[in-house]
Write an enzyme that holds these catalytic residues in place. Structure first.
Site, PDB file in Angstrom:
ATOM      1  N   ASP A  98       0.855  -1.175   0.000  1.00  0.00           N
ATOM      2  CA  ASP A  98       0.000   0.000   0.000  1.00  0.00           C
ATOM      3  C   ASP A  98       0.894   1.230   0.000  1.00  0.00           C
ATOM      4  O   ASP A  98       1.777   1.359   0.849  1.00  0.00           O
ATOM      5  CB  ASP A  98      -0.874  -0.033   1.272  1.00  0.00           C
ATOM      6  CG  ASP A  98      -2.226   0.624   1.077  1.00  0.00           C
ATOM      7  OD1 ASP A  98      -2.250   1.721   0.493  1.00  0.00           O
ATOM      8  OD2 ASP A  98      -3.231   0.046   1.518  1.00  0.00           O
ATOM      9  N   HIS A 331     -11.025  -2.339   3.660  1.00  0.00           N
ATOM     10  CA  HIS A 331     -10.933  -1.869   5.046  1.00  0.00           C
ATOM     11  C   HIS A 331     -11.727  -0.584   5.287  1.00  0.00           C
ATOM     12  O   HIS A 331     -11.826  -0.132   6.422  1.00  0.00           O
ATOM     13  CB  HIS A 331      -9.465  -1.666   5.408  1.00  0.00           C
ATOM     14  CG  HIS A 331      -8.850  -0.547   4.610  1.00  0.00           C
ATOM     15  ND1 HIS A 331      -8.637  -0.658   3.243  1.00  0.00           N
ATOM     16  CD2 HIS A 331      -8.445   0.691   4.955  1.00  0.00           C
ATOM     17  CE1 HIS A 331      -8.125   0.479   2.791  1.00  0.00           C
ATOM     18  NE2 HIS A 331      -7.989   1.308   3.814  1.00  0.00           N
ATOM     19  N   ASP A 332     -12.255   0.026   4.232  1.00  0.00           N
ATOM     20  CA  ASP A 332     -13.056   1.245   4.377  1.00  0.00           C
ATOM     21  C   ASP A 332     -14.544   0.990   4.181  1.00  0.00           C
ATOM     22  O   ASP A 332     -15.335   1.929   4.150  1.00  0.00           O
ATOM     23  CB  ASP A 332     -12.630   2.294   3.333  1.00  0.00           C
ATOM     24  CG  ASP A 332     -11.212   2.795   3.545  1.00  0.00           C
ATOM     25  OD1 ASP A 332     -10.756   2.813   4.700  1.00  0.00           O
ATOM     26  OD2 ASP A 332     -10.566   3.159   2.541  1.00  0.00           O
TER      27      ASP A 332
HETATM   28  C1  GLC Z   1      -7.828   5.899   1.828  1.00  0.00           C
HETATM   29  C2  GLC Z   1      -7.681   4.733   2.756  1.00  0.00           C
HETATM   30  C3  GLC Z   1      -8.311   5.088   4.063  1.00  0.00           C
HETATM   31  C4  GLC Z   1      -7.590   6.271   4.636  1.00  0.00           C
HETATM   32  C5  GLC Z   1      -7.525   7.434   3.643  1.00  0.00           C
HETATM   33  C6  GLC Z   1      -6.475   8.400   4.043  1.00  0.00           C
HETATM   34  O1  GLC Z   1      -9.152   6.178   1.527  1.00  0.00           O
HETATM   35  O2  GLC Z   1      -8.182   3.581   2.175  1.00  0.00           O
HETATM   36  O3  GLC Z   1      -8.299   4.023   4.962  1.00  0.00           O
HETATM   37  O4  GLC Z   1      -8.221   6.723   5.793  1.00  0.00           O
HETATM   38  O5  GLC Z   1      -7.186   7.016   2.346  1.00  0.00           O
HETATM   39  O6  GLC Z   1      -5.202   7.831   3.880  1.00  0.00           O
END
Ligand code: GLC
Ligand code: CA
Length: 560
Positions: A98, A331-332
């Protein structure tokens, strides 16, 4: 192996903190991922995307990075991940890391230096602006986690921009040094064997340098405007492609929040040499009320007709122009069975019905940990939630601005909070679902006694077994990879049905996404005969394409 190996791959996302804890501190770790490689082989996936494990104060669970090249001690050591990469490769599994390069943590050395003065090497690594004459923020931009997107810095006497938490300052991609630092970091990980990158909010990296106010219809103090597709976005992404992705054949999938399939045509057109795939949010907003005051928290009933329209536009617009990344969970995102399915009476059926729809499409499916066993949302009270997105929004919208009641906010949170995806992975019915011997950092969903991997591995019909079968099917038959797509019954609000066709062969993918009993006959294309062959079905007694389409029943048939 084909250069675009990801086209017939299935990728599994691991959220390390909640995957498996091997040292009893209650937090999942890199060794835990290694321990489960055999499990992932059994499931059949080709690659794993690992959410951030780098040094981080964990304000946003690792999406706030202090040092891109160092593993956070809570997850292990650098050696652990090098070891994992090698071992995964021996199992034939690719590793996708990531990359969070729109912003860093405020703890990063870059930011610590940057905030010191206006004229040091790192001064322009972030986006600094003077206050307005009255001392207020440079414009009305809002942060995704609530409040202003600008934070005053007392030492530098300027504001810095943060699209997310104030502990996540946005990097200044206008500065060529920033870009080179990021590319170097990517080369560093390439040298360790990383095969691909998932790029966090990569479409936000270019900001309009005029910093105009956002339109403000609800007269709010701060507004979240369009944070994506800024003026130099394509230029920066193309540069990254030329500097790193292309020379080292690295797979890329960019997170692209507001993109439509037309935007995607530009980002993933192979001739333009930008990204291989993107994750859109468009299809995930089919239960969001339009123009609500409270953004994501203003929910409505999920609109299946809209979901079909959006997914179909992506299928058609990217056909021969690029490649889709397919997902319902990450995860979101909350758990699909609880959000759009029926997690009580039809948990298995609704989990497998959505899986059928997703994996039948053209593109690369991403499976999020726990999705393959149909994990569900937890029944949290407000004090149980942990995610900064939720807690900051709650404070702002419920307590301060009072634009939504606590009850309505909680109702929405129960459906969509990101925390539902972050409860520990449910491996067995042992203590803490087999996730840890210690005290888990986050509450295990009490349904683990029934919903767990061990249980699914032994049952004859389980969500896990169904995923195995779907994955195998994609590996064995090119029709799901290459076949043309055609949506059937676009206006039907119960059933999602489409055809995939390759040469002489035609498959029907069909799912009843409701609790109702319907007649299959009403949904078979005219030319179909009833001895169509069943390729895969989630009701195991299904032997032909006749009779009742039961609640959440789904199948793939070969049309004859
Ligand atoms: C992306 C990630 C999320 C995070 C955001 C800021 O949307 O998937 O989990 O909070 O970016 O990095
Ligand atoms: Ca641990």
């Amino acid at each position: 192996m084909r250069k675009d190996w990801w086209k017939n791959a299935i990728i599994y996302q691991v959220y390390p903190k909640s995957f498996l804890d091997t040292n009893g501190d209650g937090i999942g770790d890199i060794k835990g991922i290694e321990e489960k490689l055999d499990y992932l082989v059994e499931l059949g996936v080709d690659g794993i995307w690992i959410s951030p494990v780098y040094l981080s104060p964990q304000v946003d669970n690792g999406y706030d990075i202090t040092d891109y090249r160092k593993i956070d001690p809570m997850f292990g050591e650098n050696q652990d991940i090098y070891h994992l990469i090698n071992k995964a490769h021996k199992h034939g599994i690719k590793i996708i890391m990531d990359m969070v390069a729109n912003h860093t943590s405020e703890q990063s050395v870059w930011f610590k230096e940057s905030r010191k003065s206006k004229d040091n090497f790192f001064s322009d690594f972030y986006i600094w602006r003077d206050a307005k004459d009255d001392g207020s923020e440079p414009n009305n931009w809002g942060s995704n986690f609530g409040g202003s997107a600008w934070e005053w810095d007392q030492s530098r006497k300027q504001y810095y921009l943060h699209y997310y938490a104030k502990q996540q300052p946005d990097l200044n991609w206008e500065n060529p040094r920033v870009r080179q630092y990021i590319y170097d970091m990517m080369r560093f990980w390439k040298a360790k064997g990383v095969d691909g990158w998932r790029m966090d909010v990569v479409t936000s990296i270019s900001k309009d340098q005029n910093f105009p106010n956002n339109p403000n219809p609800h007269k709010k103090p701060f507004v979240i405007g369009n944070q994506n597709n800024g003026p130099r976005m394509h230029e920066f992404i193309h540069e990254m492609n030329q500097e790193v992705l292309k020379p080292f054949s690295i797979m890329s999938v960019g997170e692209s929040p507001d993109s439509t399939s037309e935007d995607a045509q530009l980002l993933v057109d192979p001739d333009r040499e930008e990204l291989d795939m993107i994750f859109t949010f468009e299809h995930m907003h089919v239960d969001r009320a339009k123009n609500g005051m409270n953004g994501r928290w203003d929910l409505q009933q999920m609109d299946l007709v809209k979901l079909k329209r959006i997914l179909s536009s992506w299928q058609l617009n990217l056909r021969n122009h690029g490649w889709n990344a397919l997902y319902f969970e990450n995860h979101d995102r909350a758990r699909t069975t609880s959000r759009w399915g029926n997690d009580k009476q039809y948990r298995y059926e609704s989990a497998t019905a959505f899986a059928t729809i997703l994996h039948g499409l053209q593109g690369t499916p991403f499976v999020y940990q726990g999705e393959e066993i149909g994990m569900t949302n937890s029944n949290f009270g407000i004090e149980d939630y942990e995610d900064i997105e939720l807690t900051d929004n709650y404070r702002e919208l419920v307590l301060e601005q009072k634009t939504i009641s606590k009850a309505d906010f909680l109702k929405a949170a129960h459906k969509i909070s990101r925390d539902h995806a972050r409860t520990p992975m449910q491996w067995s019915n042992a203590k803490n679902a087999g996730f840890t011997n210690g005290t888990p950092w986050f509450k295990v969903n009490p349904d683990y006694e029934e919903v767990n991997v061990a249980n699914d591995q032994t049952k004859e019909n389980s969500v896990f077994k169904y995923y195995q079968a779907l994955i195998k099917l994609r590996h064995e038959d090119d029709i799901l990879i290459e076949g043309a797509y055609e949506l059937l019954y676009p206006e039907d609000s119960n059933v999602f049905a489409y055809k995939r066709t390759l040469a002489e062969k035609s498959w029907l993918v069909i799912a009843n996404l409701s609790d109702k009993q319907l007649k299959i006959h009403d949904y078979l294309p005219q030319e179909t005969e009833k001895d169509s062959q069943i390729i895969l079905a989630n009701y195991l007694d299904r032997t032909n394409a006749a009779g009742i389409l039961r609640p959440w029943e789904s199948m793939i048939l070969e049309l004859s």
